[in-house]
Write an enzyme that holds these catalytic residues in place. Sequence first.
Site, PDB file in Angstrom:
ATOM      1  N   ASP A  95       0.850  -1.182   0.000  1.00  0.00           N
ATOM      2  CA  ASP A  95       0.000   0.000   0.000  1.00  0.00           C
ATOM      3  C   ASP A  95       0.891   1.240   0.000  1.00  0.00           C
ATOM      4  O   ASP A  95       1.981   1.219   0.564  1.00  0.00           O
ATOM      5  CB  ASP A  95      -0.904  -0.029   1.233  1.00  0.00           C
ATOM      6  CG  ASP A  95      -2.020   1.006   1.172  1.00  0.00           C
ATOM      7  OD1 ASP A  95      -2.052   1.786   0.209  1.00  0.00           O
ATOM      8  OD2 ASP A  95      -2.847   1.021   2.092  1.00  0.00           O
ATOM      9  N   ASP A 274      -8.429  -6.903   0.809  1.00  0.00           N
ATOM     10  CA  ASP A 274      -7.597  -6.935   2.013  1.00  0.00           C
ATOM     11  C   ASP A 274      -8.372  -6.257   3.121  1.00  0.00           C
ATOM     12  O   ASP A 274      -9.239  -5.419   2.865  1.00  0.00           O
ATOM     13  CB  ASP A 274      -6.272  -6.202   1.796  1.00  0.00           C
ATOM     14  CG  ASP A 274      -6.443  -4.694   1.900  1.00  0.00           C
ATOM     15  OD1 ASP A 274      -6.056  -4.107   2.931  1.00  0.00           O
ATOM     16  OD2 ASP A 274      -7.008  -4.086   0.953  1.00  0.00           O
TER      17      ASP A 274
END
Length: 379
Positions: A95, A274
């Site tokens: 990320d 996720d």
Amino acid sequence: MAALSFTLSAQDPNSKARAGEFVTDHGTVQTPIFMPVGTVGSVKAVSQQQLKEEVKAEIILGNTYHLYLRPGLEVLEAAGGLHKFNGWDGPILTDSGGYQVFSLAGNRKLTEDGALFQSHIDGSKHLFSPESVMDIQRIIGGDIIMAFDECPPYPSDYAYARKSLDLTHRWLDRCFKRLDETPDKYGYSQNLFPIVQGSTFGDLRKESCAYISSKNAVGNAIGGLSVGEPEEMMYELAGLCCENLPENKPRYLMGVGTPWNILENISLGVDMFDCVMPTRNGRNAMLFTSRGVINIDNKKWEKDFSPIDDGIDCTFSHYYSKAYLRHLVKAKEILGLTIASVHNLAFYLWLVKEARKHILAGDFNSWKNEMIPIIKTRL
């Protein structure tokens, strides 16, 4: 060294759910897939061996913001990247840290250049720009790296969402430019996913999908959902994005969510998920099982010596009893955190693998409609 490739295998005849696989230089991932979150290079309370053998994870996440602050880029680069540092030899997605900068760092200042923020560890000041975030992710070494964007808060008014989206798109251009200027660092392909934003406004979401699709990236992400909006709004916007993103690229819905959220979004055409929920909730005594949701802290489980969940493929879930896990939780024994976290992650992976089986069999939608009331039941 090859760029990520994606192949679609099947689509459910009664929904938009699809089964496929994508190939990275660290391995192949079958979709739909759930990706355990290893924020600081570790999925909390779970070892890499447990991720492989018990959870059966195919890909995990790391986070740019946290890894940049600790252990730091010097350590990660000396190690040869996150794969070698933490011993996970499968695919990793990183990320960009944008969400953490905008939600955790506090006192942040947003400019055209990037985001100036203070470390939550020691208060030191740092600047994340599209360029620096690409450089950081090069050093971390993810197989999939995320564009630096702004995730607008919920609710946002239209004017703010418009301004934020324009900035996110300008930053995206700079992300691509920076990657073009810098080579993959460790001899394997690092693949950039742009992120759709636009808050809760359908016209902005469509515009963002069109802009991102024009970049012809190997995959695309949907951001800015599951930030407080009602579930039905999340489904509506996720479905809208799926309809306006390329069919031949994987679609990643960031930060979602409950098991039933995942099944509903699979039915809309999402491939990748996720969320910290399985581990966070596990550490707080909430278990997701194939028969429903358990608060293992409740006295009703004190003498229940049946397995945690014999309906899924996980040794931990079969070996340990509800009574024993409750005892560990009440005693604040660290082993309890591991068992609960491993079980919840294994359940999530079991669920998406079952979803895949039913997509391939052509009966996903009816299975999903039967499964959701069961797994939402409070036991």
